[in-house]
Design an enzyme around this catalytic site. Structure first.
Site, PDB file in Angstrom:
ATOM      1  N   GLN A  57       0.845  -1.198   0.000  1.00 20.84           N
ATOM      2  CA  GLN A  57       0.000   0.000   0.000  1.00 20.84           C
ATOM      3  C   GLN A  57       0.881   1.249   0.000  1.00 20.84           C
ATOM      4  O   GLN A  57       1.803   1.373   0.818  1.00 20.84           O
ATOM      5  CB  GLN A  57      -0.930   0.010   1.227  1.00 20.84           C
ATOM      6  N   HIS A  89      -8.656   1.842  -1.025  1.00 23.46           N
ATOM      7  CA  HIS A  89      -9.070   1.779  -2.429  1.00 23.46           C
ATOM      8  C   HIS A  89      -9.007   0.338  -2.914  1.00 23.46           C
ATOM      9  O   HIS A  89      -8.217  -0.461  -2.414  1.00 23.46           O
ATOM     10  CB  HIS A  89      -8.193   2.669  -3.316  1.00 23.46           C
ATOM     11  N   HIS A 149      -8.388  -2.049  -6.214  1.00 23.60           N
ATOM     12  CA  HIS A 149      -7.864  -2.127  -7.578  1.00 23.60           C
ATOM     13  C   HIS A 149      -8.718  -3.132  -8.350  1.00 23.60           C
ATOM     14  O   HIS A 149      -8.914  -4.257  -7.882  1.00 23.60           O
ATOM     15  CB  HIS A 149      -6.428  -2.669  -7.594  1.00 23.60           C
TER      16      HIS A 149
HETATM   17  P1  5GP Z   1      -1.553   1.076  -3.507  1.00 25.02           P
HETATM   18  O1  5GP Z   1      -0.127   0.802  -3.852  1.00 25.02           O
HETATM   19  O2  5GP Z   1      -1.681   2.075  -2.370  1.00 25.02           O
HETATM   20  O3  5GP Z   1      -2.394  -0.138  -3.309  1.00 25.02           O
HETATM   21  O4  5GP Z   1      -2.162   1.757  -4.791  1.00 25.02           O
HETATM   22  C1  5GP Z   1      -2.043   3.116  -5.066  1.00 25.02           C
HETATM   23  C2  5GP Z   1      -2.308   3.262  -6.539  1.00 25.02           C
HETATM   24  O5  5GP Z   1      -2.576   4.638  -6.803  1.00 25.02           O
HETATM   25  C3  5GP Z   1      -1.102   2.887  -7.403  1.00 25.02           C
HETATM   26  O6  5GP Z   1      -1.477   1.835  -8.290  1.00 25.02           O
HETATM   27  C4  5GP Z   1      -0.753   4.174  -8.128  1.00 25.02           C
HETATM   28  O7  5GP Z   1      -0.334   3.975  -9.449  1.00 25.02           O
HETATM   29  C5  5GP Z   1      -2.044   4.974  -8.042  1.00 25.02           C
HETATM   30  N1  5GP Z   1      -1.877   6.403  -8.030  1.00 25.02           N
HETATM   31  C6  5GP Z   1      -1.004   7.120  -7.278  1.00 25.02           C
HETATM   32  N2  5GP Z   1      -1.136   8.442  -7.503  1.00 25.02           N
HETATM   33  C7  5GP Z   1      -2.137   8.560  -8.432  1.00 25.02           C
HETATM   34  C8  5GP Z   1      -2.730   9.701  -9.076  1.00 25.02           C
HETATM   35  O8  5GP Z   1      -2.384  10.860  -8.860  1.00 25.02           O
HETATM   36  N3  5GP Z   1      -3.732   9.440  -9.964  1.00 25.02           N
HETATM   37  C9  5GP Z   1      -4.156   8.161 -10.234  1.00 25.02           C
HETATM   38  N4  5GP Z   1      -5.149   8.025 -11.113  1.00 25.02           N
HETATM   39  N5  5GP Z   1      -3.599   7.076  -9.642  1.00 25.02           N
HETATM   40  C10 5GP Z   1      -2.612   7.278  -8.754  1.00 25.02           C
END
Ligand code: 5GP
Length: 114
Positions: free
Chosen positions: A94, A100, A102
């Site tokens: 994360q 969120h 995916h």
């Molecule tokens: P995590 O790694 O927290 O599960 O997922 C965060 C996700 O947010 C990542 O896949 C990353 O690419 C996406 N993300 C980060 N910053 C932004 C942004 O400014 N806009 C969008 N659309 N996605 C983002």
């Protein structure tokens, strides 16, 4: 109060994004760095940092997100094969501490969990 995440800024319109769907409880945007041909993020408006921080009062919201994930997959024509992933905690990958989901589709996934 913890600092606003990038997702709160997107939800508040401080950072622009192409919204695929939104309602009073959540928004849905394309991931900026897609890991599959279809890589969508479904984000509750409520800034719950991690799934493990959700509580009994979030039950309906969590159910709503699951149902919307299915609806959005159908809308995008990927309901035949998609993965729904929640990373909980830095050691699980994360990076944005605003819950969120995916939605990943459009590529061959290996059998099993990962
Ligand atoms: P995590 O790694 O927290 O599960 O997922 C965060 C996700 O947010 C990542 O896949 C990353 O690419 C996406 N993300 C980060 N910053 C932004 C942004 O400014 N806009 C969008 N659309 N996605 C983002």
């Amino acid at each position: 109060m913890s600092e606003e995440t990038i997702f709160t800024k997107i939800i508040n319109g401080e950072i622009s994004s192409e919204k695929l769907y939104e309602d009073d409880q959540c928004i849905c945007i394309r991931d900026i760095s897609p890991q599959a041909p279809t890589h969508i993020l479904l984000i509750p408006r409520k800034p719950i940092p991690r799934l493990a921080d959700a509580s009994e009062e979030d039950k309906a919201l969590l159910g709503h997100l699951m149902l919307k994930a299915g609806d959005i997959a159908k809308e995008l024509g990927v309901d035949d094969a998609f993965r729904l992933i929640i990373n909980n905690g830095a050691n699980a990958g994360q990076t944005v501490f605003h819950l969120h989901l995916h939605i990943l589709a459009g590529k061959a996934f290996s059998e099993g969990m990962v």
